[in-house]
Structures are given as C-alpha cells and as structure tokens.
Design a protein around this motif. Sequence first.
Motif, mmCIF file in Angstrom:
data_model
loop_
_atom_site.group_PDB
_atom_site.id
_atom_site.type_symbol
_atom_site.label_atom_id
_atom_site.label_comp_id
_atom_site.label_asym_id
_atom_site.label_seq_id
_atom_site.Cartn_x
_atom_site.Cartn_y
_atom_site.Cartn_z
ATOM 1 N N GLN A 44 0.823 -1.212 0.000
ATOM 2 C CA GLN A 44 0.000 0.000 0.000
ATOM 3 C C GLN A 44 0.856 1.260 0.000
ATOM 4 O O GLN A 44 0.468 2.279 -0.578
ATOM 5 N N SER A 47 1.862 1.506 -3.494
ATOM 6 C CA SER A 47 0.711 2.009 -4.239
ATOM 7 C C SER A 47 0.580 3.521 -4.095
ATOM 8 O O SER A 47 0.326 4.239 -5.073
ATOM 9 N N HIS A 48 0.750 4.007 -2.869
ATOM 10 C CA HIS A 48 0.644 5.451 -2.624
ATOM 11 C C HIS A 48 1.702 6.217 -3.408
ATOM 12 O O HIS A 48 1.408 7.271 -3.996
ATOM 13 N N SER A 51 0.688 5.988 -7.265
ATOM 14 C CA SER A 51 -0.422 6.880 -7.623
ATOM 15 C C SER A 51 0.008 8.333 -7.506
ATOM 16 O O SER A 51 -0.352 9.173 -8.347
ATOM 17 N N GLY A 52 0.818 8.638 -6.489
ATOM 18 C CA GLY A 52 1.316 10.002 -6.350
ATOM 19 C C GLY A 52 2.196 10.406 -7.516
ATOM 20 O O GLY A 52 2.169 11.561 -7.958
ATOM 21 N N ASN A 75 -7.611 12.646 -9.744
ATOM 22 C CA ASN A 75 -6.882 12.036 -8.634
ATOM 23 C C ASN A 75 -7.633 10.828 -8.089
ATOM 24 O O ASN A 75 -7.038 9.768 -7.839
ATOM 25 N N LYS A 76 -8.945 10.973 -7.905
ATOM 26 C CA LYS A 76 -9.756 9.882 -7.360
ATOM 27 C C LYS A 76 -9.681 8.651 -8.263
ATOM 28 O O LYS A 76 -9.619 7.512 -7.779
ATOM 29 N N TRP A 79 -6.272 6.979 -7.715
ATOM 30 C CA TRP A 79 -6.226 6.268 -6.434
ATOM 31 C C TRP A 79 -7.036 4.974 -6.497
ATOM 32 O O TRP A 79 -6.598 3.935 -6.004
ATOM 33 N N TRP A 82 -5.149 2.203 -8.409
ATOM 34 C CA TRP A 82 -4.059 1.603 -7.636
ATOM 35 C C TRP A 82 -4.607 0.822 -6.440
ATOM 36 O O TRP A 82 -4.074 -0.231 -6.093
ATOM 37 N N ASP A 83 -5.665 1.333 -5.808
ATOM 38 C CA ASP A 83 -6.260 0.605 -4.682
ATOM 39 C C ASP A 83 -6.787 -0.757 -5.131
ATOM 40 O O ASP A 83 -6.802 -1.710 -4.351
#
Length: 263
Positions: A44, A47-48, A51-52, A75-76, A79, A82-83
Amino acid sequence: MSTRADLAIAALRKGHDDLSALVAGLTAEQLTGPSAASEWDVSQVVSHLGSGAEINLEAVQASLEGRGAPEFEFNKGVWARWDGMTPQERQAAFPEANRRLVEAYEAFTPQQRESHKIDVGWMPEPVDVATSALLRLSEFGYHDWDVRVALDPSATIAPEAAALMNDRVEGLLGWIAKPANLDGRTAHLLVRLTDTGETFGLQLAEPVALTAAPEAPDGELELPLEAWLRLAAGRLKPAYTPASVQVTGAITLDDLRAVFPGY
C-alpha cells in the motif's frame, strides 16, 4: 553550481533507482507485511507512491501544456485504480510510474528549472520546479523509509534526500502537530542537530512552530538531522530511535512523540 532544483531532481533519481530495485525483489510475504505507515502494508505504501507519481506527472504535463492542475476527479480515479491492484500488480507498476515522473523532472532545461511554474493544485499559487520537486521528494523520502524500515529496523532516510527535506519540515507542523496532547503544558526547546551543527527553537504551544534558537530554553533536544525529520513526521517510535537522541528538561521524548503522532 547545482541549483535547488538540480539537487532535488538528482535526489529523486537516486531514490527511484534504489527503491525500484528494492521493490522488485520483495517477496509476497514482504509485500503484505506491515510498513512503518501505521495503516498500510508495504504494497500500500508502494501504491501510494505510484499513484502520487501519476498525479504529480499530470501536474507537470499540464503546466507544460498550459492547463491547470489535475481535477480532484482525476486524482480519485488514479487512487481507485491503484487501490484495486493486487500487491504484485503494485510491485510491477510502481517502477514505471515513478520513472516517468523522474524523467519528466529531468527533462526540464536549466532555464525552465529557474523560471517554469507548476500548479500542484493545493498550494495558493503555482510553484517553481524546485519547490514541486521538493514536495515530491519529501513525500517520497518518508514513504521510502516506511518500506525500508519494514525490512531493516536500522534504516534511515537517504542522506541526499534528508538534506533537502529539512526545507519542508515547517510546512508539516500546521497539519501534523498535536500540541493538545501535552494536556495544556507548553515549552520552548532548543533543538541541536548533531550531524549538521544547526540549532533552532521548537515552540510547543498552539500553534507548534520553529523559531530562532532560544537563549533560555525549557529543555534541549539533540539528534541527527534524519531523526529530526522522522520525529516531525511521527516516525521516531522507540524501535526506530537512535541511541544518540537525547532530551533534557520537563518535556520527554514520549511527549514529543505524542505531539507528532504521524500519519
């Protein structure tokens, strides 16, 4: 002579190369094991960062094309994608996503590094390339450590990143510091960075603030630069605290950990 932008971009490149190599070798068990980010496993955190990287790249590209910062819906969507990945998919996707961002920064010419502006979406106005790169470096540096310390409890923030991340610490204080956790107590500490020789004040009140070094402090905090950076971001738990960290006066190290609970 290297500029702030040059140094930040070089640190992003080294961080990318080192973390990509590390992530590529993680086992399935390591990917799903706990990271130092309290609510995330290692995948995770990866992932962060991935996505960033995509969101930051969109801001860079938009600035070059004369567009505004990415909309929140963009952005959503990033995220959510990737989530929805498995830990192994995040492991495979991160190096490419982050490489593209680093290469976009590296592509800025010397003139652009001095004059170009990037709308990152949440700052009051567009920022220069150095500030944009430093914002990413601060995020990357902390989360890189979150991954590394899961494998090696003695891990530290990369030195080339730490030297630059210190410029961004004051910006953390407004949203991360919790002076109410001192139950009404206040203090003005002298902070001494033992490896750089820098001294300054840490005002533990509402709001928490950095100041000039006080002449009559209520106590002293001595620690290396990278440990100071981790304390300010809630990453100096007992298991990760160097023996060289020393606190004197009425405020204890546990008090400081309560003021900076992390994220």
